[in-house]
Design a protein around this motif. Sequence first.
Motif, PDB file in Angstrom:
ATOM      1  N   VAL A   1       0.843  -1.202   0.000  1.00  0.00           N
ATOM      2  CA  VAL A   1       0.000   0.000   0.000  1.00  0.00           C
ATOM      3  C   VAL A   1       0.873   1.245   0.000  1.00  0.00           C
ATOM      4  N   ARG A   2       1.902   1.261   0.825  1.00  0.00           N
ATOM      5  CA  ARG A   2       2.805   2.418   0.876  1.00  0.00           C
ATOM      6  C   ARG A   2       3.473   2.648  -0.483  1.00  0.00           C
ATOM      7  N   LEU A   3       3.935   1.572  -1.110  1.00  0.00           N
ATOM      8  CA  LEU A   3       4.572   1.683  -2.418  1.00  0.00           C
ATOM      9  C   LEU A   3       3.588   2.221  -3.456  1.00  0.00           C
ATOM     10  N   ARG A   4       2.377   1.726  -3.424  1.00  0.00           N
ATOM     11  CA  ARG A   4       1.365   2.159  -4.399  1.00  0.00           C
ATOM     12  C   ARG A   4       1.009   3.628  -4.217  1.00  0.00           C
ATOM     13  N   GLU A   5       0.933   4.074  -3.000  1.00  0.00           N
ATOM     14  CA  GLU A   5       0.474   5.434  -2.718  1.00  0.00           C
ATOM     15  C   GLU A   5       1.596   6.460  -2.676  1.00  0.00           C
ATOM     16  N   SER A   6       2.839   6.039  -2.881  1.00  0.00           N
ATOM     17  CA  SER A   6       3.979   6.950  -2.742  1.00  0.00           C
ATOM     18  C   SER A   6       4.064   7.993  -3.851  1.00  0.00           C
ATOM     19  N   GLY A   7       3.575   7.645  -5.033  1.00  0.00           N
ATOM     20  CA  GLY A   7       3.712   8.547  -6.170  1.00  0.00           C
ATOM     21  C   GLY A   7       5.059   8.445  -6.870  1.00  0.00           C
ATOM     22  N   ASP A   8       5.929   7.602  -6.395  1.00  0.00           N
ATOM     23  CA  ASP A   8       7.259   7.401  -6.974  1.00  0.00           C
ATOM     24  C   ASP A   8       7.178   6.306  -8.038  1.00  0.00           C
ATOM     25  N   SER A   9       7.678   6.580  -9.232  1.00  0.00           N
ATOM     26  CA  SER A   9       7.589   5.601 -10.317  1.00  0.00           C
ATOM     27  C   SER A   9       8.384   4.327 -10.008  1.00  0.00           C
ATOM     28  N   ALA A  10       9.479   4.447  -9.278  1.00  0.00           N
ATOM     29  CA  ALA A  10      10.258   3.254  -8.908  1.00  0.00           C
ATOM     30  C   ALA A  10       9.443   2.365  -7.971  1.00  0.00           C
ATOM     31  N   ASP A  11       8.704   2.979  -7.062  1.00  0.00           N
ATOM     32  CA  ASP A  11       7.841   2.211  -6.165  1.00  0.00           C
ATOM     33  C   ASP A  11       6.725   1.527  -6.951  1.00  0.00           C
ATOM     34  N   TYR A  12       6.178   2.242  -7.926  1.00  0.00           N
ATOM     35  CA  TYR A  12       5.123   1.664  -8.758  1.00  0.00           C
ATOM     36  C   TYR A  12       5.656   0.445  -9.512  1.00  0.00           C
ATOM     37  N   GLN A  13       6.877   0.523 -10.015  1.00  0.00           N
ATOM     38  CA  GLN A  13       7.482  -0.619 -10.706  1.00  0.00           C
ATOM     39  C   GLN A  13       7.653  -1.801  -9.755  1.00  0.00           C
ATOM     40  N   ARG A  14       7.961  -1.515  -8.513  1.00  0.00           N
ATOM     41  CA  ARG A  14       8.117  -2.598  -7.537  1.00  0.00           C
ATOM     42  C   ARG A  14       6.803  -3.354  -7.341  1.00  0.00           C
ATOM     43  N   ILE A  15       5.670  -2.635  -7.277  1.00  0.00           N
ATOM     44  CA  ILE A  15       4.405  -3.351  -7.059  1.00  0.00           C
ATOM     45  C   ILE A  15       4.017  -4.187  -8.277  1.00  0.00           C
ATOM     46  N   LYS A  16       4.588  -3.882  -9.420  1.00  0.00           N
ATOM     47  CA  LYS A  16       4.301  -4.656 -10.622  1.00  0.00           C
ATOM     48  C   LYS A  16       5.208  -5.880 -10.757  1.00  0.00           C
ATOM     49  N   ARG A  17       6.396  -5.831 -10.172  1.00  0.00           N
ATOM     50  CA  ARG A  17       7.402  -6.865 -10.463  1.00  0.00           C
ATOM     51  C   ARG A  17       7.827  -7.719  -9.280  1.00  0.00           C
ATOM     52  N   GLU A  18       7.777  -7.154  -8.084  1.00  0.00           N
ATOM     53  CA  GLU A  18       8.343  -7.900  -6.958  1.00  0.00           C
ATOM     54  C   GLU A  18       7.383  -8.933  -6.398  1.00  0.00           C
ATOM     55  N   GLU A  19       7.977 -10.005  -5.952  1.00  0.00           N
ATOM     56  CA  GLU A  19       7.213 -11.079  -5.333  1.00  0.00           C
ATOM     57  C   GLU A  19       6.800 -10.694  -3.919  1.00  0.00           C
ATOM     58  N   ALA A  20       5.801 -11.400  -3.449  1.00  0.00           N
ATOM     59  CA  ALA A  20       5.357 -11.305  -2.056  1.00  0.00           C
ATOM     60  C   ALA A  20       4.888 -12.703  -1.666  1.00  0.00           C
ATOM     61  N   SER A  21       4.806 -12.950  -0.398  1.00  0.00           N
ATOM     62  CA  SER A  21       4.337 -14.259   0.057  1.00  0.00           C
ATOM     63  C   SER A  21       2.837 -14.372  -0.200  1.00  0.00           C
ATOM     64  N   PRO A  22       2.336 -15.592  -0.281  1.00  0.00           N
ATOM     65  CA  PRO A  22       0.881 -15.755  -0.426  1.00  0.00           C
ATOM     66  C   PRO A  22       0.101 -15.031   0.675  1.00  0.00           C
ATOM     67  N   ASP A  23       0.644 -15.021   1.896  1.00  0.00           N
ATOM     68  CA  ASP A  23      -0.036 -14.311   2.992  1.00  0.00           C
ATOM     69  C   ASP A  23      -0.200 -12.829   2.696  1.00  0.00           C
ATOM     70  N   VAL A  24       0.809 -12.221   2.093  1.00  0.00           N
ATOM     71  CA  VAL A  24       0.727 -10.797   1.757  1.00  0.00           C
ATOM     72  C   VAL A  24      -0.366 -10.572   0.719  1.00  0.00           C
ATOM     73  N   TRP A  25      -0.407 -11.400  -0.330  1.00  0.00           N
ATOM     74  CA  TRP A  25      -1.442 -11.242  -1.359  1.00  0.00           C
ATOM     75  C   TRP A  25      -2.829 -11.414  -0.775  1.00  0.00           C
ATOM     76  N   TRP A  26      -3.013 -12.454   0.041  1.00  0.00           N
ATOM     77  CA  TRP A  26      -4.337 -12.691   0.622  1.00  0.00           C
ATOM     78  C   TRP A  26      -4.737 -11.602   1.599  1.00  0.00           C
ATOM     79  N   THR A  27      -3.781 -11.040   2.319  1.00  0.00           N
ATOM     80  CA  THR A  27      -4.089  -9.923   3.221  1.00  0.00           C
ATOM     81  C   THR A  27      -4.530  -8.711   2.419  1.00  0.00           C
ATOM     82  N   LEU A  28      -3.860  -8.439   1.322  1.00  0.00           N
ATOM     83  CA  LEU A  28      -4.263  -7.329   0.457  1.00  0.00           C
ATOM     84  C   LEU A  28      -5.684  -7.534  -0.061  1.00  0.00           C
ATOM     85  N   VAL A  29      -5.962  -8.724  -0.549  1.00  0.00           N
ATOM     86  CA  VAL A  29      -7.285  -9.018  -1.105  1.00  0.00           C
ATOM     87  C   VAL A  29      -8.364  -8.900  -0.030  1.00  0.00           C
TER      88      VAL A  29
END
Length: 139
Positions: free
Chosen positions: A9-37
Amino acid sequence: MIESAEEFVRLRESGDSADYQRIKREEASPDVWWTLVRDHPDMRFWVTFNRTVPQDVLRHLAGDDDWRVRANIAGRRGAPQDVLDALSRDGHDAVVASVASNPGTPTEVLERLSGHSWEDVRTRALEQLAQRAGGTAAR
């Protein structure tokens, strides 16, 4: 690696293009994805942009109330074929159009969509079928 839903959430809301690229490319654990959902419904749309989201999360999100979430999944390369088949019957034309444009959509689904009531969906499906046949689609 994205370590938590809060970090995503912090990366998405930062407004920084590098952070935006991270949310598109970096892995997260299944727990992180399910918590987001589960706990951050406003982030579901953004979750669909990540290239590493597990198939079971995508399958779940394919039933989301937000047509934009479903359309993003329908347009993903590597989306599960059963999900594409289900989304090809979606009530929102933009979702169905995304399925018709997806190179991974099964041929039998494209053949069905070539008779869709909306011309844009028919055209996209016919273009995909023509590409597979090595020709060009008639408009």
